[in-house]
Design an enzyme around this catalytic site. Structure first.
Site, PDB file in Angstrom:
ATOM      1  CB  CYS A  77      -2.540  -2.701   9.506  1.00 60.42           C
ATOM      2  SG  CYS A  77      -1.470  -3.715   8.450  1.00 60.42           S
TER       3      CYS A  77
ATOM      4  CB  CYS B  58       3.606  -2.709   4.124  1.00 57.80           C
ATOM      5  SG  CYS B  58       1.984  -2.828   3.328  1.00 57.80           S
TER       6      CYS B  58
END
Length: 365
Positions: free
Chosen positions: A199, A101
């Site tokens: 997430c 990410c």
């Protein structure tokens, strides 16, 4: 400077943005929307991408008096971070989605878009320090608070993107100091729990997420001699060093626990064995990112292979563009796909992705 502050909705990014405002920068806040499917978001602030987080980010921007936008990066996130996560597990490796990410979203898509819009830098709430060397180059260092240090997951960004980054929390003594500062600034998220878990795995069940995306793929669990000792529903759900959840039908001859030693995606087998078989002496790393010139010979350093793992003394060298790090005393349970970060004291020398390991007595994986 014109600074784009990435507001996750957590206390760290809000205080980092506040410090950028205090420093006199022209700050604009942005929240990254990483999913278009709202039920993929978790509730209760367990992750960094919940519905609540978007609202918290907006309220923080209001308190700071800065403009606030939401950028839809969901397609890029799915095509890079989530796709990489699935492909790596499917190939028998163990990825770190936070590293990806940072590589593909926060310091590629976000930073590149910010630069295109005329911003000079991106500010985030990561705990890491940026120092300027004698030659004027910027160095990535561990945070002052070792417990919160995030240099490990940031090392993939490389020197070019580091030059356009700001980490205002690098010198904070502790997370309690950040929370106290948030409370003093009137930020309602001062007591918000830290984010954890992955997430995009809404319920925290990573094996279930993998099974839903990759399907059932039954196969054998075998001992080091090839004897079948159990079955599995998908080799992708295992990682090197794992002990729990093996559900072996046959105990080991010595009665000791067995651990995952290797995942063989082609044969769809999971290989298990004793703990001492997890020990390795050398780590091999590809896709290397250096902060500065690669070492000309062997260099003494420390290596870290997990975000919250302890660093280990090592000697590293470059062979055909790849990193080979011989670890003093060895390491246990290192899986291909993990991020390998090299340090000289607090300074990050470079980062690579583990492609294999070796034992002095032979190849481990």
């Amino acid at each position: 400077m014109r600074v784009l502050a990435a507001l996750s909705g957590g206390v760290d990014s809000a205080v980092a943005a506040a410090r950028a405002v205090d420093a006199g920068h022209d700050v604009v806040g942005v929240h990254m929307a990483l999913s278009r499917t709202r039920d993929q978001f978790r509730t209760g602030s367990r992750g960094c991408c919940s519905i609540e987080d978007a609202g918290d980010a907006r309220r923080a921007a209001d308190v700071l008096g800065i403009p606030y936008y939401v950028w839809d990066l969901s397609e890029r996130f799915e095509e890079t971070v989530v796709a990489d996560f699935l492909a790596e597990y499917e190939a028998g490796r163990t990825p770190n989605p936070c590293v990806r990410c940072n590589e593909h979203i926060k310091f590629a898509a976000l930073l590149d878009k910010a630069v295109a819009l005329g911003f000079d830098a991106v500010c985030t709430g990561h705990y890491a320090r940026i120092e300027t060397a004698a030659d004027g180059s910027r160095e990535l260092h561990r945070a002052r608070d070792a417990a919160k240090d995030q240099s490990y997951v940031l090392a993939v960004m490389g020197p070019e993107r580091l030059a356009r980054s700001m980490f205002p929390l690098g010198d904070v003594a502790s997370k309690s100091q950040t929370r106290a500062e948030a409370a003093a600034r009137g930020l309602s998220i001062s007591a918000k729990p830290d984010s954890y878990d992955i997430c995009f795995v809404a319920d925290g069940d990573t094996p279930g997420f993998l099974r839903d995306r990759l399907g059932s793929r039954p196969g054998d669990v075998v001992d080091t001699d090839g004897t079948v000792v159990g079955t599995h529903d998908g080799a992708y759900a295992y990682t090197v060093g794992q002990r729990r959840g093996l559900a072996l039908g046959r105990p080991a001859a010595d009665g000791k626990p067995r651990y995952v030693l290797a995942i063989e995606p082609v044969s769809n087998r999971v290989v298990v064995g004793p703990a001492d078989e997890l020990a390795v002496d050398e780590l091999l790393g590809g896709d290397v990112v250096w902060f500065g010139a690669p070492p000309a010979g062997e260099v003494a350093c420390e290596v870290q292979v997990r975000a919250h793992g302890a660093p280990a003394a090592a000697r590293a060298r470059v062979e055909d563009g790849a990193v080979v790090a011989r670890v003093d005393g060895g390491l246990r349970g290192v899986a291909a796909g993990q991020s390998l970060v090299l340090y000289a004291g607090t300074r990050v020398l470079g980062q690579a992705t583990v492609t294999g390991t070796r034992r002095l007595s032979g190849v481990a994986s």
